[in-house]
Design an enzyme around this catalytic site. Structure first.
Site, PDB file in Angstrom:
ATOM      1  N   SER A 156     -12.761   6.885  34.729  1.00 31.06           N
ATOM      2  CA  SER A 156     -11.654   6.921  35.406  1.00 31.06           C
ATOM      3  C   SER A 156     -11.036   8.278  35.502  1.00 31.06           C
ATOM      4  O   SER A 156     -11.292   9.173  34.472  1.00 31.06           O
ATOM      5  CB  SER A 156     -10.477   6.126  34.193  1.00 31.06           C
ATOM      6  OG  SER A 156     -10.947   4.680  34.176  1.00 31.06           O
ATOM      7  N   ASN A 202     -15.580   2.354  21.137  1.00 28.83           N
ATOM      8  CA  ASN A 202     -15.741   3.643  22.111  1.00 28.83           C
ATOM      9  C   ASN A 202     -14.132   4.260  22.160  1.00 28.83           C
ATOM     10  O   ASN A 202     -13.428   3.459  22.375  1.00 28.83           O
ATOM     11  CB  ASN A 202     -16.343   3.795  23.207  1.00 28.83           C
ATOM     12  CG  ASN A 202     -15.605   3.293  24.364  1.00 28.83           C
ATOM     13  OD1 ASN A 202     -15.016   4.236  25.183  1.00 28.83           O
ATOM     14  ND2 ASN A 202     -15.539   1.997  24.572  1.00 28.83           N
ATOM     15  N   MET A 222     -13.640   7.524  24.225  1.00 24.42           N
ATOM     16  CA  MET A 222     -13.859   8.897  24.977  1.00 24.42           C
ATOM     17  C   MET A 222     -12.719   9.755  25.151  1.00 24.42           C
ATOM     18  O   MET A 222     -12.900  11.167  25.004  1.00 24.42           O
ATOM     19  CB  MET A 222     -14.568   8.576  26.246  1.00 24.42           C
ATOM     20  CG  MET A 222     -15.307   7.267  26.385  1.00 24.42           C
ATOM     21  SD  MET A 222     -16.861   7.605  25.572  1.00 24.42           S
ATOM     22  CE  MET A 222     -17.802   8.660  26.657  1.00 24.42           C
ATOM     23  N   GLY A 223     -11.438   9.217  25.466  1.00 24.88           N
ATOM     24  CA  GLY A 223     -10.458   9.845  25.599  1.00 24.88           C
ATOM     25  C   GLY A 223     -10.065  10.374  27.176  1.00 24.88           C
ATOM     26  O   GLY A 223      -9.600  11.378  27.469  1.00 24.88           O
ATOM     27  N   ASN A 234      -7.108   1.365  36.330  1.00 27.02           N
ATOM     28  CA  ASN A 234      -7.263   1.526  35.005  1.00 27.02           C
ATOM     29  C   ASN A 234      -5.846   1.364  34.126  1.00 27.02           C
ATOM     30  O   ASN A 234      -5.166   2.200  33.945  1.00 27.02           O
ATOM     31  CB  ASN A 234      -7.917   2.391  34.281  1.00 27.02           C
ATOM     32  CG  ASN A 234      -8.311   2.471  32.553  1.00 27.02           C
ATOM     33  OD1 ASN A 234      -7.823   1.634  32.047  1.00 27.02           O
ATOM     34  ND2 ASN A 234      -8.997   3.057  32.247  1.00 27.02           N
ATOM     35  N   CYS A 288      -6.822   0.631  29.302  1.00 32.80           N
ATOM     36  CA  CYS A 288      -7.393   1.236  28.121  1.00 32.80           C
ATOM     37  C   CYS A 288      -6.715   0.964  26.710  1.00 32.80           C
ATOM     38  O   CYS A 288      -5.509   1.218  26.862  1.00 32.80           O
ATOM     39  CB  CYS A 288      -7.738   2.735  28.424  1.00 32.80           C
ATOM     40  SG  CYS A 288      -8.383   3.486  26.744  1.00 32.80           S
ATOM     41  N   GLY A 295     -17.385  -7.865  30.382  1.00 30.99           N
ATOM     42  CA  GLY A 295     -17.259  -8.169  29.048  1.00 30.99           C
ATOM     43  C   GLY A 295     -18.449  -8.661  28.332  1.00 30.99           C
ATOM     44  O   GLY A 295     -18.694  -9.915  28.314  1.00 30.99           O
ATOM     45  N   GLY A 296     -19.352  -7.814  28.028  1.00 31.58           N
ATOM     46  CA  GLY A 296     -20.548  -8.234  27.281  1.00 31.58           C
ATOM     47  C   GLY A 296     -21.677  -9.060  28.170  1.00 31.58           C
ATOM     48  O   GLY A 296     -22.707  -9.815  27.665  1.00 31.58           O
ATOM     49  N   THR A 304     -21.712  -2.052  28.690  1.00 32.21           N
ATOM     50  CA  THR A 304     -22.496  -1.926  27.404  1.00 32.21           C
ATOM     51  C   THR A 304     -23.975  -2.522  27.568  1.00 32.21           C
ATOM     52  O   THR A 304     -24.926  -2.113  27.006  1.00 32.21           O
ATOM     53  CB  THR A 304     -21.997  -2.833  26.406  1.00 32.21           C
ATOM     54  OG1 THR A 304     -20.712  -2.194  26.234  1.00 32.21           O
ATOM     55  CG2 THR A 304     -22.434  -2.521  24.950  1.00 32.21           C
TER      56      THR A 304
END
Ligand code: DHB
Length: 324
Positions: A64, A87, A89-90, A146, A149, A264-265, A287
């Site tokens: 993003s 996670n 990351m910020g 986004n 988050c 998602g997964g 992931t």
């Protein structure tokens, strides 16, 4: 805009040929297959995106990008847990003005591979989203918002996506300044995902990505007696979130007409097929790259093709089929 005046969510042009069985048209764009790279996973550089593209992704999504450069949180920003990862990351990124050269490079890198580019963007209000969207629009095939988050705080991320009015405002503002398709990425951390989905559709969203990470969650190192993540807590992704993501896609499909990108997964072709049966027209893998390596995109595509050929089905036969 009426929810019935937008795209047909099953507008898939698949054919019976083995090579073409995964081709699809979504949001008026032709994709060579429905398995995309999710936002954030490979950062935002062209070299990382090219590696994913060469391994069979139908589209790649950037990390993003916001209005200003952000260094992100202190390490560690990611930790493995049972069933996935946490996670925070910020939202590290170079800021939209600095990013234009890189996104142009990404686009060029993707052209010969016929891989589409999704620009993920974030902001703390509709004005910030508007500025970033206006700048990035001509350099990408699609924009993903986004608004989801789970640990961003400060008015960012899920602070928007948990509120129908704020979500509506961001989507309609971005739609007003862009011609490329706009997709809203939603958070599962809400009381009623159908309400949020309906408001982004009413605001003109061309599609919905579901879901962003769950939580936030937290892990403590009992030796140091401290939280592991630099940010203390972070969003949960990976195999454990898949049933929640499937239910969210299922609910969203029942509420809106616009196409859904499921995430998602997802690690295997059967995971992707499950998402499609719940209502996703395409999927994103995040992931999963850690579990199966870069080749995961080709592998999932092969697994979906095998299933469809064996069962003599087209993708359009399975999208949303559990609702029948
Ligand atoms: C970050 C942003 C997200 O949207 C998310 O789901 C996880 C992490 C981040 O940059 O911190």
């Amino acid at each position: 805009m009426s929810k019935f005046s937008v795209h047909n969510k099953n507008n898939i042009n698949d054919t019976n040929g083995k090579k073409d069985i995964l081709n699809l048209n979504l949001f008026g764009i032709d994709f060579k297959n429905p398995v995309f790279l999710a936002a954030g996973v490979m950062g935002e550089t062209g070299s990382a995106m090219r590696r994913i593209a060469k391994n069979g992704a139908g589209a790649v999504c950037t990390k993003s990008i916001g209005i200003e450069k952000k260094p992100g949180h202190n390490n560690p920003t990611m930790v493995e847990v049972e069933g996935g990862f946490l996670n925070a990351m910020g939202l590290p990124n170079p800021g939209i003005d600095e990013y234009i050269d890189e996104i142009e490079y990404i686009r060029k890198q993707m052209k010969d591979l016929n891989v589409k580019v999704i620009g993920s963007i974030y902001g703390k209000n509709e004005k910030e989203f508007e500025k970033v969207a206006e700048t990035i629009a001509e350099h990408v095939d699609l924009i993903e918002l986004n608004i989801s988050c789970p640990h961003a705080g400060g008015g960012y991320g899920s602070s928007i996506g948990q509120d129908c009015n704020l979500s509506h405002k961001v989507v309609s503002t971005v739609k007003n300044v862009t011609k490329v398709p706009v997709i809203a990425k939603l958070t599962p951390n809400v009381t009623d995902i159908k309400e949020i989905a309906t408001s982004v559709e009413d605001a003109g969203a061309d599609g919905i990505t579901a879901i962003n990470t769950l939580g936030p969650g937290m892990v403590i190192d009992i030796e140091s007696k401290k939280p592991i993540l630099g940010n203390i807590y972070g969003g949960m992704s990976g195999k454990a979130v898949k049933p929640i993501a499937i239910k969210n896609v299922y609910d969203i499909y029942s509420a809106v007409e616009i196409p859904i990108i499921g995430v998602g997964g997802i690690t295997t072709g059967s995971d992707a097929i499950e998402f499609m049966m719940a209502g996703a027209s395409a999927v994103q893998v995040g992931t999963g790259v850690y579990y199966r390596g870069y080749e995961i995109f080709n592998k999932i595509n092969d697994e979906i093709s095998e299933y469809l050929l064996k069962k003599e089905l087209k993708m359009s036969d399975i999208i949303g089929c559990v609702h029948n």
